[in-house]
Design a protein around this motif. Structure first.
Motif, mmCIF file in Angstrom:
data_model
loop_
_atom_site.group_PDB
_atom_site.id
_atom_site.type_symbol
_atom_site.label_atom_id
_atom_site.label_comp_id
_atom_site.label_asym_id
_atom_site.label_seq_id
_atom_site.Cartn_x
_atom_site.Cartn_y
_atom_site.Cartn_z
ATOM 1 N N SER A 76 0.928 -1.257 -0.095
ATOM 2 C CA SER A 76 -0.053 -0.032 -0.024
ATOM 3 C C SER A 76 0.883 1.290 -0.051
ATOM 4 O O SER A 76 2.018 1.014 0.574
ATOM 5 N N ALA A 133 3.090 4.390 0.595
ATOM 6 C CA ALA A 133 3.729 4.934 1.776
ATOM 7 C C ALA A 133 3.030 5.637 2.563
ATOM 8 O O ALA A 133 2.307 6.801 1.965
ATOM 9 N N ARG A 181 9.498 0.443 -2.556
ATOM 10 C CA ARG A 181 8.122 0.251 -2.504
ATOM 11 C C ARG A 181 7.542 0.055 -1.080
ATOM 12 O O ARG A 181 8.151 -0.736 -0.560
ATOM 13 N N TYR A 182 6.311 0.608 -0.819
ATOM 14 C CA TYR A 182 5.646 0.130 0.456
ATOM 15 C C TYR A 182 6.406 0.585 1.581
ATOM 16 O O TYR A 182 6.434 -0.102 2.686
ATOM 17 N N MET A 183 7.001 1.757 1.677
ATOM 18 C CA MET A 183 7.983 2.259 2.772
ATOM 19 C C MET A 183 7.062 2.020 4.087
ATOM 20 O O MET A 183 5.907 2.388 4.215
ATOM 21 N N THR A 232 6.374 -0.328 5.640
ATOM 22 C CA THR A 232 5.274 -1.485 6.086
ATOM 23 C C THR A 232 6.300 -2.820 6.143
ATOM 24 O O THR A 232 7.300 -2.933 6.020
#
Lengths: 339, 337
Positions: A110, A112, B308-310, B312
């Motif tokens: 998802s 950031a 990507r998706y920092m 998480t």
């Protein structure tokens, strides 16, 4: 039974794709069981007991688990998907998943948090805007590994939490399967049908046809049911609690349970010193919904293991509840013919 | 050099902000191969490559070793653990996540959530007041093992995606650490024209605090903050992001040294290293912000690995980018006198 449950939970089998679970179960049930697999993949077994009562008893559990299914591959190599069974978007975002028969690793990412507006941060994500990233550079790269229709599973281990609890995916309803396998390996007092159903999570599909073909008089459904005994939830909203034994409910969203069987369960529990509880909220449903109105009606009871965080990668149960469920069903298998 | 293995080891080492000891030990052991005297100084890992000559310029390569996580704030009488965040975390992804609490032992748990069968259907995101961790243990058991102030991380293993891509937590910024190690491997037999210091810094996610004291100690002339930045994925703004697999992102910003930005670009071009530029309009929210104004100032720049998706548990990187970043850093220090 904990080891058996672990093996069952680590097998992948969303609704409509239960064959790996079924193959494992077939390897664990005793030789003296008659068995057949019907057109929907239900595994229907019959084991003779010491005596053959006039009434027919069916015990069942479902093999399928919730998960997702790949619906398309986008040009950028990401996969769109839908859920199979009810899954809260909160428990999908930011998870590792496995895609397809070869178990290709992917993530449901998802955006950031840094780049979300304040409004976006406070609003539940939508499953429809989620996607799976398997690391593909583009669609032709992705197509080498996955295809639409591939099943998607939570990538989740099976671990102990403390001395009594365990955490895993698919405990709903591999817990029921584990209890049933244990019961089938015992010597039986009475003839009993044991049915491992498919497609419970998408609307009680397997049980509808297996109940028709077995045509029982009495049914005991083994399930995992939703417990919400967590911090900040009080009183009846907790529904049921871990460590207080199997759950026998009087009513849920799909069934008003047979009153005599309900009382029988609690009487048996008291006499045998087995802990047992009921649900304090009319919530959820299970294969009883299809079974109790099958044919000209089946007297039905559900005995469930209380389970926290149901329908997520991290279901948690207390293994003592699993053992108490086994004990209660074992005594019910004898007592039920008295009513 | 097995860069993938280095990345896995680093990403799977615990190091929530303020509690980086495990990640520090892992990165120190990797750094000592190139900087034998490297040590841990007030939490930061600091090492010097080759000889130090006070007459030469000092270049600092920095990556932070902390990761976003949580901290235990309370244990309820039922044994549930209340917690708050260390660094920015999207609360929408928390329910039912598996976590590990770094108490006297590592204790596994699950963040509580209300299942769909019971949720009222509203889509409000739970706040930390609503959240707690279930360890399966009663209060008297858990209190023996967990204290208030213990840190918590997601419990997640590194997984290989297809191609050159990996997923795990904490690639922000352990992949920066890995790229510096990779750079040192490129130059290990060379004599440099500058002093080279390496800093693996703590508490970046809480406001670049480790960098403040590490920068003071090293006193660099030129400082490169090697961190991660946003790689485009669905839901992000294309113009604000780099691309995965397209090489390091060289920072350009009023707060950074244009001279260094330009030099990084020319180094990349000369060595045919693919790169991207990341244009910012002020502070960078990286350790470079600290280094630039440390003591009497330093020429600072950012070199960022697209991710990507920092923040998480499922951050995604491309190993290619880590290698290319390491190569660019090596070229830069070789060219600096």
């Amino acid at each position: 039974m904990k080891e058996l449950l672990k093996e069952l939970c680590l097998i992948n089998g969303i609704s409509g794709d239960e064959s790996a679970v079924r193959d494992f179960i077939l390897s664990r049930i005793p030789d003296d069981c008659n068995r057949r697999v019907d057109n929907l993949g239900n595994l229907i077994c019959f084991k003779k007991g010491k005596s053959s009562p006039k009434k027919k008893l069916m015990i069942c559990a479902h093999m399928d688990e919730v998960g997702c299914i790949v619906t398309s591959i986008r040009d950028d190599g990401t996969l769109t998907f839908d859920t199979v069974g009810g899954i809260d978007p909160f428990v999908l975002a930011g998870r590792q998943v496995l895609v397809g028969k070869d178990g290709i690793s992917g993530v449901i990412g998802s955006a950031a948090v840094h780049n979300l507006s304040k409004e976006e941060r406070e609003k539940a994500p939508k499953v429809s805007s989620m996607y799976i990233d398997i690391g593909a550079e583009d669609s032709s790269d992705a197509k080498k590994y996955v295809k639409p229709g591939d099943c998607v599973y939570f990538d989740s281990d099976f671990i102990s939490l403390g001395e009594k609890c365990v955490k895993g995916k698919a405990i709903d309803d591999r817990a029921g399967c584990a209890v049933m396998i244990a019961l089938m390996n015992d010597e039986l007092e009475y003839d009993t049908y044991f049915v491992f159903n498919t497609q419970e999570e998408i609307g009680l599909r397997g049980s509808r046809v297996s109940a028709f073909s077995v045509d029982p008089d009495l049914a005991i459904v083994l399930e995992a049911t939703t417990a919400s005994d967590i911090d900040g939830v009080n009183g009846s909203a907790r529904v049921c609690s871990l460590g207080k034994g199997p759950v026998v409910s009087f009513m849920d969203k799909s069934t008003v349970y047979d009153k005599e069987l309900y009382r029988l369960a609690f009487d048996a529990a008291i006499e045998e010193n087995i802990s047992c509880q009921t649900k304090t909220k009319i919530a959820g449903g299970n294969d009883s919904g299809a079974i109790h109105i099958s044919g000209d009606g089946v007297r039905t009871i559900a005995v469930s293991v209380p389970c926290r965080y149901l329908h997520s990668a991290s279901c948690v149960i207390n293994t003592e509840d699993l053992n108490e469920t086994y004990k209660l069903v074992k005594t019910l298998m004898k007592r039920i013919f008295a009513i | 050099m097995d860069l993938e293995n280095i990345l896995v080891q680093l990403a799977e080492s615990a190091g929530a902000s303020g509690c980086e000891a495990t990640a520090a030990e892992t990165s120190l052991s990797m750094l000592r191969k190139y900087c034998p005297d490297a040590s841990i100084e007030k939490g930061n890992v600091i090492g010097y490559f080759g000889d130090f000559d006070p007459k030469r310029k000092t270049v600092l390569l920095d990556a932070h070793i902390d990761q976003v996580g949580f901290i235990v704030t309370y244990i309820t009488d039922e044994g549930f653990i209340k917690f708050e965040n260390l660094g920015g975390i999207d609360r929408r992804i928390l329910p039912a996540q598996q976590v590990v609490i770094h108490g006297k032992l590592d204790i596994k748990g699950v963040i509580c959530s209300v299942p769909p069968h019971l949720s009222s259907g509203d889509d409000a995101v739970p706040g930390y007041d609503d959240l707690c961790i279930d360890t399966g243990m009663a209060a008297n058991e858990i209190r023996k093992l967990v204290s208030l102030g213990d840190t918590i991380n997601f419990d997640v293993k590194c997984r290989k995606l297809i191609g050159n891509r990996l997923t795990c937590q904490a690639f922000d910024d352990r992949c920066g650490v890995a790229s510096i190690i990779y750079a040192l491997e490129q130059i290990k037999n060379l004599q440099l024209g500058c002093n080279l210091a390496v800093l693996f810094s703590t508490q970046e996610e809480l406001g670049e605090r480790g960098a403040a004291i590490g920068g003071y100690r090293i006193n660099p002339d030129i400082a490169l903050a090697v961190d991660v930045s946003f790689a485009y994925s669905i839901g992000e703004k294309e113009e604000k992001c780099g691309r995965l697999g397209k090489g390091p992102m060289i920072g350009i910003s009023p707060s950074l040294s244009r001279e260094i930005s330009d030099k990084l670009v020319s180094c990349a071009e000369k060595a045919s290293i693919p790169f991207q530029t990341e244009v910012m309009n002020g502070l960078t929210s990286t350790n470079a912000d600290r280094f630039v104004v440390c003591r009497d100032g330093a020429k600072g720049c950012t070199v960022s690995i697209p991710l990507r998706y920092m923040h998480t548990p499922v951050e995604v990187i491309d190993i290619k980018d880590v290698k290319l970043t390491g190569r660019l850093l090596a070229e830069f220090v070789k060219e600096t006198m």
